[in-house]
Design a protein around this motif. Structure first.
Motif, PDB file in Angstrom:
ATOM      1  N   THR A  17       0.869  -1.172   0.000  1.00 17.85           N
ATOM      2  CA  THR A  17       0.000   0.000   0.000  1.00 17.85           C
ATOM      3  C   THR A  17       0.902   1.215   0.000  1.00 17.85           C
ATOM      4  O   THR A  17       1.862   1.286   0.766  1.00 17.85           O
ATOM      5  CB  THR A  17      -0.900   0.008   1.248  1.00 17.85           C
ATOM      6  OG1 THR A  17      -1.613  -1.214   1.290  1.00 17.85           O
ATOM      7  CG2 THR A  17      -1.897   1.155   1.190  1.00 17.85           C
ATOM      8  N   ASP A  18       0.604   2.175  -0.880  1.00 14.70           N
ATOM      9  CA  ASP A  18       1.432   3.376  -0.950  1.00 14.70           C
ATOM     10  C   ASP A  18       0.536   4.565  -1.246  1.00 14.70           C
ATOM     11  O   ASP A  18      -0.664   4.395  -1.511  1.00 14.70           O
ATOM     12  CB  ASP A  18       2.514   3.200  -2.031  1.00 14.70           C
ATOM     13  CG  ASP A  18       3.795   3.949  -1.678  1.00 14.70           C
ATOM     14  OD1 ASP A  18       3.719   4.937  -0.914  1.00 14.70           O
ATOM     15  OD2 ASP A  18       4.869   3.561  -2.178  1.00 14.70           O
ATOM     16  N   GLY A  21      -3.346   5.119   0.530  1.00 15.44           N
ATOM     17  CA  GLY A  21      -4.080   3.860   0.581  1.00 15.44           C
ATOM     18  C   GLY A  21      -4.248   3.154  -0.748  1.00 15.44           C
ATOM     19  O   GLY A  21      -5.162   2.344  -0.903  1.00 15.44           O
ATOM     20  N   VAL A  22      -3.384   3.419  -1.710  1.00 12.16           N
ATOM     21  CA  VAL A  22      -3.473   2.723  -3.000  1.00 12.16           C
ATOM     22  C   VAL A  22      -2.909   1.310  -2.843  1.00 12.16           C
ATOM     23  O   VAL A  22      -1.776   1.132  -2.378  1.00 12.16           O
ATOM     24  CB  VAL A  22      -2.702   3.476  -4.109  1.00 12.16           C
ATOM     25  CG1 VAL A  22      -2.781   2.717  -5.436  1.00 12.16           C
ATOM     26  CG2 VAL A  22      -3.248   4.893  -4.272  1.00 12.16           C
ATOM     27  N   ARG A  23      -3.728   0.323  -3.224  1.00  8.97           N
ATOM     28  CA  ARG A  23      -3.289  -1.073  -3.121  1.00  8.97           C
ATOM     29  C   ARG A  23      -2.684  -1.515  -4.443  1.00  8.97           C
ATOM     30  O   ARG A  23      -3.220  -1.236  -5.509  1.00  8.97           O
ATOM     31  CB  ARG A  23      -4.474  -1.960  -2.734  1.00  8.97           C
ATOM     32  CG  ARG A  23      -4.979  -1.611  -1.343  1.00  8.97           C
ATOM     33  CD  ARG A  23      -6.179  -2.439  -0.981  1.00  8.97           C
ATOM     34  NE  ARG A  23      -5.832  -3.855  -0.996  1.00  8.97           N
ATOM     35  CZ  ARG A  23      -6.714  -4.820  -0.732  1.00  8.97           C
ATOM     36  NH1 ARG A  23      -7.964  -4.526  -0.468  1.00  8.97           N
ATOM     37  NH2 ARG A  23      -6.329  -6.076  -0.758  1.00  8.97           N
ATOM     38  N   ASP A  43       6.104  -1.215  -9.479  1.00  4.99           N
ATOM     39  CA  ASP A  43       4.783  -1.399  -8.885  1.00  4.99           C
ATOM     40  C   ASP A  43       3.795  -1.698  -9.996  1.00  4.99           C
ATOM     41  O   ASP A  43       3.839  -1.070 -11.056  1.00  4.99           O
ATOM     42  CB  ASP A  43       4.311  -0.125  -8.160  1.00  4.99           C
ATOM     43  CG  ASP A  43       4.967   0.048  -6.803  1.00  4.99           C
ATOM     44  OD1 ASP A  43       5.455  -0.947  -6.236  1.00  4.99           O
ATOM     45  OD2 ASP A  43       4.975   1.190  -6.303  1.00  4.99           O
ATOM     46  N   PHE A  45      -0.281  -1.802 -10.462  1.00  6.40           N
ATOM     47  CA  PHE A  45      -1.598  -1.597  -9.852  1.00  6.40           C
ATOM     48  C   PHE A  45      -2.669  -2.070 -10.818  1.00  6.40           C
ATOM     49  O   PHE A  45      -2.575  -1.857 -12.028  1.00  6.40           O
ATOM     50  CB  PHE A  45      -1.815  -0.161  -9.381  1.00  6.40           C
ATOM     51  CG  PHE A  45      -1.247   0.907 -10.281  1.00  6.40           C
ATOM     52  CD1 PHE A  45      -2.054   1.561 -11.181  1.00  6.40           C
ATOM     53  CD2 PHE A  45       0.109   1.235 -10.231  1.00  6.40           C
ATOM     54  CE1 PHE A  45      -1.536   2.525 -12.018  1.00  6.40           C
ATOM     55  CE2 PHE A  45       0.639   2.204 -11.076  1.00  6.40           C
ATOM     56  CZ  PHE A  45      -0.189   2.847 -11.972  1.00  6.40           C
ATOM     57  N   SER A  47      -6.938  -2.683 -10.399  1.00  3.91           N
ATOM     58  CA  SER A  47      -8.167  -2.874  -9.625  1.00  3.91           C
ATOM     59  C   SER A  47      -9.319  -2.139 -10.281  1.00  3.91           C
ATOM     60  O   SER A  47      -9.128  -1.060 -10.847  1.00  3.91           O
ATOM     61  CB  SER A  47      -7.994  -2.365  -8.195  1.00  3.91           C
ATOM     62  OG  SER A  47      -9.219  -2.521  -7.478  1.00  3.91           O
ATOM     63  N   ASP A  52      -9.556   0.937  -3.838  1.00  3.29           N
ATOM     64  CA  ASP A  52      -8.163   0.480  -3.967  1.00  3.29           C
ATOM     65  C   ASP A  52      -7.244   1.564  -4.543  1.00  3.29           C
ATOM     66  O   ASP A  52      -6.027   1.438  -4.467  1.00  3.29           O
ATOM     67  CB  ASP A  52      -8.068  -0.749  -4.877  1.00  3.29           C
ATOM     68  CG  ASP A  52      -8.616  -2.005  -4.207  1.00  3.29           C
ATOM     69  OD1 ASP A  52      -8.808  -1.982  -2.976  1.00  3.29           O
ATOM     70  OD2 ASP A  52      -8.856  -2.990  -4.927  1.00  3.29           O
ATOM     71  N   TYR A  53      -7.844   2.580  -5.214  1.00  2.00           N
ATOM     72  CA  TYR A  53      -6.969   3.554  -5.880  1.00  2.00           C
ATOM     73  C   TYR A  53      -7.390   5.011  -5.720  1.00  2.00           C
ATOM     74  O   TYR A  53      -6.616   5.909  -6.041  1.00  2.00           O
ATOM     75  CB  TYR A  53      -6.836   3.232  -7.377  1.00  2.00           C
ATOM     76  CG  TYR A  53      -8.129   3.218  -8.168  1.00  2.00           C
ATOM     77  CD1 TYR A  53      -8.807   4.408  -8.443  1.00  2.00           C
ATOM     78  CD2 TYR A  53      -8.675   2.025  -8.644  1.00  2.00           C
ATOM     79  CE1 TYR A  53     -10.000   4.403  -9.165  1.00  2.00           C
ATOM     80  CE2 TYR A  53      -9.865   2.011  -9.373  1.00  2.00           C
ATOM     81  CZ  TYR A  53     -10.521   3.202  -9.627  1.00  2.00           C
ATOM     82  OH  TYR A  53     -11.687   3.195 -10.339  1.00  2.00           O
TER      83      TYR A  53
END
Ligand code: FE
Length: 279
Positions: A17-18, A21-23, A43, A45, A47, A52-53
């Motif tokens: 998570t960075d 709160g982005v998963r 990274d 991403f 979703s 999640d983003y």
């Protein structure tokens, strides 16, 4: 005939998570694969769940390396303290040279739907870490797409294909190859690379059979390639993957959050400069 590279190791990365709160999945920059010189971080991403983003990456600094943002789906808006602003779209790329310092935000330009893409950190050589910050940004229409007779499509972000298609990005420091390759069923992709480059494949969709040993590399796996002057990957059912390669810098690396320098002292200096608004 140059040697064909085989897979030396694989990793699936780890959930991370960075930002706000982005998963995502961190594939390079983990305890398992700290770096693949000169690549400091990768990274991924992916979703379609806004939670999640949606928080994005609010204002934060960087110093000492370059960030490459490449989207497969969705849109991201970036803005920085030098007045640059733009939206990155699928097939488009933003190559940011943080150099001596930049403060920017990277936020989703959407409230729902799929967001899918990559951010790669490319280290800068010691002599260029304090260079002036800069951007190269190319919409999909300006990112060359090579189409081969067998139906293979190569989005050339950086570097040059064996058929001569040149990437959009001009790079003064590290000169990576960065391709997004889509192979139809039954196709084989071949590309020459620097004999001593560090290189990896990351499978976006489908499955590859890599090298002369045809070692399997499945979806969402990164395969680190051994040495050799040629990359070869075959697919039975169709596949999409990234090929990324560059000459290693072989310099000391000191990391401190969003700063990557050569020594601890330089990291302390970076935090001090940021705190005192010297970016
Ligand atoms: Fe950033």
């Amino acid at each position: 005939m140059p040697r064909v590279r085989e897979i030396a190791a694989t990793t699936s990365g780890m959930p991370a998570t960075d930002g706000d709160g982005v998963r995502m999945t961190r594939i390079i920059g983990t305890p398992e694969l700290n770096m693949l010189d000169p690549f400091l971080l990768l990274d991924c991403f992916e979703s379609d769940q806004p939670q999640d983003y949606i928080g994005g990456f609010p204002s934060h600094p960087h110093r000492g390396f370059e960030t490459v943002t490449y989207l497969l789906a969705g849109r991201m808006r970036h803005k920085d303290n030098a007045g640059n602003e733009g939206v990155i779209e699928p097939g488009g790329v933003q190559w940011m040279t943080a150099g001596r310092g930049i403060v920017h935000s990277e936020m989703p330009e959407q409230e729902d739907g799929l967001l899918r893409g990559f951010q790669l950190w490319v280290n800068l050589p010691a002599r260029a870490k304090m260079t002036a910050p800069g951007y190269q940004e190319f919409p999909p229409s300006q990112t060359p797409l090579e189409t081969r007779e067998d139906g293979t499509e190569i989005r050339v972000i950086a570097g040059t294909t064996d058929l001569g298609t040149e990437g959009a990005v001009r790079n003064d420091y590290v000169r990576p190859t960065y391709f997004d390759v889509t192979l139809p069923a039954g196709a084989t992709f071949e590309q020459s690379v620097g004999e001593d480059d560090n290189a990896f494949l990351f499978v976006i969709d489908g499955e590859l059979a890599v090298g002369e040993r045809r070692q399997r590399l499945g979806r969402r796996l990164l395969g680190i390639l051994g040495t050799g002057g040629r990359v070869a990957a075959h697919t039975d059912e169709g596949a999409r993957f990234l090929l990324v390669s560059a000459q290693p810098l072989r310099e000391p690396v000191a990391r401190g959050g969003p700063f990557v320098m050569n020594t601890r002292d330089e990291i302390v200096q970076a935090f001090d400069d940021y705190r005192h608004n010297r970016f």
